[in-house]
Write a protein that holds these residues in place. Structure first.
Motif, PDB file in Angstrom:
ATOM      1  N   GLU A  14       0.835  -1.214   0.000  1.00 56.88           N
ATOM      2  CA  GLU A  14       0.000   0.000   0.000  1.00 56.88           C
ATOM      3  C   GLU A  14       0.866   1.260   0.000  1.00 56.88           C
ATOM      4  O   GLU A  14       0.553   2.229  -0.689  1.00 56.88           O
ATOM      5  CB  GLU A  14      -0.954  -0.011   1.202  1.00 56.88           C
ATOM      6  CG  GLU A  14      -1.860   1.197   1.284  1.00 56.88           C
ATOM      7  CD  GLU A  14      -2.940   1.285   0.194  1.00 56.88           C
ATOM      8  OE1 GLU A  14      -3.754   2.220   0.275  1.00 56.88           O
ATOM      9  OE2 GLU A  14      -2.979   0.442  -0.726  1.00 56.88           O
ATOM     10  N   ARG A  17       2.064   1.649  -3.521  1.00 56.93           N
ATOM     11  CA  ARG A  17       0.974   2.116  -4.386  1.00 56.93           C
ATOM     12  C   ARG A  17       0.758   3.618  -4.229  1.00 56.93           C
ATOM     13  O   ARG A  17       0.655   4.347  -5.217  1.00 56.93           O
ATOM     14  CB  ARG A  17      -0.323   1.367  -4.043  1.00 56.93           C
ATOM     15  CG  ARG A  17      -1.486   1.745  -4.931  1.00 56.93           C
ATOM     16  CD  ARG A  17      -2.768   1.076  -4.488  1.00 56.93           C
ATOM     17  NE  ARG A  17      -3.332   1.693  -3.300  1.00 56.93           N
ATOM     18  CZ  ARG A  17      -4.072   2.806  -3.294  1.00 56.93           C
ATOM     19  NH1 ARG A  17      -4.327   3.442  -4.411  1.00 56.93           N
ATOM     20  NH2 ARG A  17      -4.556   3.282  -2.167  1.00 56.93           N
ATOM     21  N   LYS A  21       1.375   6.843  -6.774  1.00 54.86           N
ATOM     22  CA  LYS A  21       0.083   7.418  -7.155  1.00 54.86           C
ATOM     23  C   LYS A  21      -0.711   6.486  -8.083  1.00 54.86           C
ATOM     24  O   LYS A  21      -1.297   6.912  -9.077  1.00 54.86           O
ATOM     25  CB  LYS A  21       0.277   8.796  -7.786  1.00 54.86           C
ATOM     26  CG  LYS A  21       0.879   9.806  -6.824  1.00 54.86           C
ATOM     27  CD  LYS A  21       1.056  11.153  -7.480  1.00 54.86           C
ATOM     28  CE  LYS A  21       1.427  12.227  -6.520  1.00 54.86           C
ATOM     29  NZ  LYS A  21       2.717  12.283  -6.005  1.00 54.86           N
ATOM     30  N   LEU A  22      -0.719   5.212  -7.720  1.00 55.62           N
ATOM     31  CA  LEU A  22      -1.435   4.216  -8.496  1.00 55.62           C
ATOM     32  C   LEU A  22      -2.796   3.918  -7.867  1.00 55.62           C
ATOM     33  O   LEU A  22      -2.907   3.850  -6.641  1.00 55.62           O
ATOM     34  CB  LEU A  22      -0.645   2.901  -8.541  1.00 55.62           C
ATOM     35  CG  LEU A  22       0.730   2.923  -9.203  1.00 55.62           C
ATOM     36  CD1 LEU A  22       1.447   1.601  -8.978  1.00 55.62           C
ATOM     37  CD2 LEU A  22       0.589   3.200 -10.686  1.00 55.62           C
ATOM     38  N   THR A  23      -3.793   3.724  -8.688  1.00 52.07           N
ATOM     39  CA  THR A  23      -5.067   3.218  -8.186  1.00 52.07           C
ATOM     40  C   THR A  23      -4.898   1.711  -7.976  1.00 52.07           C
ATOM     41  O   THR A  23      -3.926   1.110  -8.450  1.00 52.07           O
ATOM     42  CB  THR A  23      -6.192   3.454  -9.217  1.00 52.07           C
ATOM     43  OG1 THR A  23      -5.880   2.710 -10.403  1.00 52.07           O
ATOM     44  CG2 THR A  23      -6.354   4.936  -9.546  1.00 52.07           C
ATOM     45  N   HIS A  24      -5.845   1.113  -7.283  1.00 47.27           N
ATOM     46  CA  HIS A  24      -5.784  -0.338  -7.131  1.00 47.27           C
ATOM     47  C   HIS A  24      -5.894  -1.019  -8.493  1.00 47.27           C
ATOM     48  O   HIS A  24      -5.273  -2.057  -8.725  1.00 47.27           O
ATOM     49  CB  HIS A  24      -6.879  -0.837  -6.179  1.00 47.27           C
ATOM     50  CG  HIS A  24      -6.612  -0.488  -4.756  1.00 47.27           C
ATOM     51  ND1 HIS A  24      -7.306   0.499  -4.099  1.00 47.27           N
ATOM     52  CD2 HIS A  24      -5.714  -0.966  -3.872  1.00 47.27           C
ATOM     53  CE1 HIS A  24      -6.841   0.596  -2.867  1.00 47.27           C
ATOM     54  NE2 HIS A  24      -5.876  -0.282  -2.702  1.00 47.27           N
ATOM     55  N   LYS A  25      -6.648  -0.427  -9.389  1.00 46.99           N
ATOM     56  CA  LYS A  25      -6.781  -0.967 -10.747  1.00 46.99           C
ATOM     57  C   LYS A  25      -5.438  -0.953 -11.470  1.00 46.99           C
ATOM     58  O   LYS A  25      -5.020  -1.956 -12.054  1.00 46.99           O
ATOM     59  CB  LYS A  25      -7.818  -0.143 -11.531  1.00 46.99           C
ATOM     60  CG  LYS A  25      -7.838  -0.412 -13.024  1.00 46.99           C
ATOM     61  CD  LYS A  25      -8.737  -1.562 -13.384  1.00 46.99           C
ATOM     62  CE  LYS A  25      -8.911  -1.736 -14.869  1.00 46.99           C
ATOM     63  NZ  LYS A  25      -8.046  -2.680 -15.490  1.00 46.99           N
ATOM     64  N   LYS A  26      -4.748   0.180 -11.417  1.00 50.22           N
ATOM     65  CA  LYS A  26      -3.459   0.289 -12.106  1.00 50.22           C
ATOM     66  C   LYS A  26      -2.409  -0.617 -11.459  1.00 50.22           C
ATOM     67  O   LYS A  26      -1.576  -1.201 -12.142  1.00 50.22           O
ATOM     68  CB  LYS A  26      -2.982   1.736 -12.150  1.00 50.22           C
ATOM     69  CG  LYS A  26      -3.827   2.568 -13.083  1.00 50.22           C
ATOM     70  CD  LYS A  26      -3.212   3.902 -13.378  1.00 50.22           C
ATOM     71  CE  LYS A  26      -4.181   4.658 -14.266  1.00 50.22           C
ATOM     72  NZ  LYS A  26      -3.557   5.396 -15.303  1.00 50.22           N
ATOM     73  N   GLN A  35      -8.245  -5.678  -9.852  1.00 52.21           N
ATOM     74  CA  GLN A  35      -8.335  -4.590  -8.868  1.00 52.21           C
ATOM     75  C   GLN A  35      -8.661  -5.112  -7.467  1.00 52.21           C
ATOM     76  O   GLN A  35      -8.055  -4.687  -6.488  1.00 52.21           O
ATOM     77  CB  GLN A  35      -9.401  -3.601  -9.322  1.00 52.21           C
ATOM     78  CG  GLN A  35      -9.671  -2.484  -8.349  1.00 52.21           C
ATOM     79  CD  GLN A  35     -10.754  -1.547  -8.855  1.00 52.21           C
ATOM     80  OE1 GLN A  35     -11.152  -1.583 -10.007  1.00 52.21           O
ATOM     81  NE2 GLN A  35     -11.239  -0.690  -7.986  1.00 52.21           N
ATOM     82  N   TYR A  39      -6.373  -4.756  -4.113  1.00 51.16           N
ATOM     83  CA  TYR A  39      -6.939  -4.115  -2.922  1.00 51.16           C
ATOM     84  C   TYR A  39      -6.748  -5.003  -1.688  1.00 51.16           C
ATOM     85  O   TYR A  39      -6.323  -4.533  -0.637  1.00 51.16           O
ATOM     86  CB  TYR A  39      -8.431  -3.814  -3.142  1.00 51.16           C
ATOM     87  CG  TYR A  39      -9.114  -3.257  -1.923  1.00 51.16           C
ATOM     88  CD1 TYR A  39      -9.070  -1.893  -1.648  1.00 51.16           C
ATOM     89  CD2 TYR A  39      -9.782  -4.094  -1.030  1.00 51.16           C
ATOM     90  CE1 TYR A  39      -9.681  -1.381  -0.512  1.00 51.16           C
ATOM     91  CE2 TYR A  39     -10.392  -3.588   0.103  1.00 51.16           C
ATOM     92  CZ  TYR A  39     -10.337  -2.230   0.360  1.00 51.16           C
ATOM     93  OH  TYR A  39     -10.927  -1.716   1.486  1.00 51.16           O
TER      94      TYR A  39
END
Length: 71
Positions: A14, A17, A21-26, A35, A39
């Motif tokens: 986390e 991530r 600056k990554l989303t969980h999707k990225k 995703q 997560y």
């Protein structure tokens, strides 16, 4: 000895991530998973299997490793 030094400097998935600056999707895309799995790994709900830990370590340039999930 070199491996132990790297493991001592590991960070949580986390933290990685957020730092990138990554989303969980990225993050999931980067690690070859979806995703929801990314997560769960980030929030400690699940621990990646050894084959995924290897990918995580490779894709994060060793910043996140197996010990990151057990600290």
């Amino acid at each position: 000895m070199h491996i132990k030094a790297n493991m001592a400097k590991s960070i949580k998935l986390e933290q990685y991530r957020l730092s990138k600056k990554l989303t969980h999707k990225k993050l999931g895309d980067l690690l070859g998973t979806d995703q929801s799995t990314a997560y769960r790994w980030c929030n400690g709900e699940r621990i990646p299997k050894p084959k995924h830990m290897k990918i995580i370590s490779e894709k994060t340039e060793g910043k996140v490793n197996a010990l990151s999930f057990y600290e």
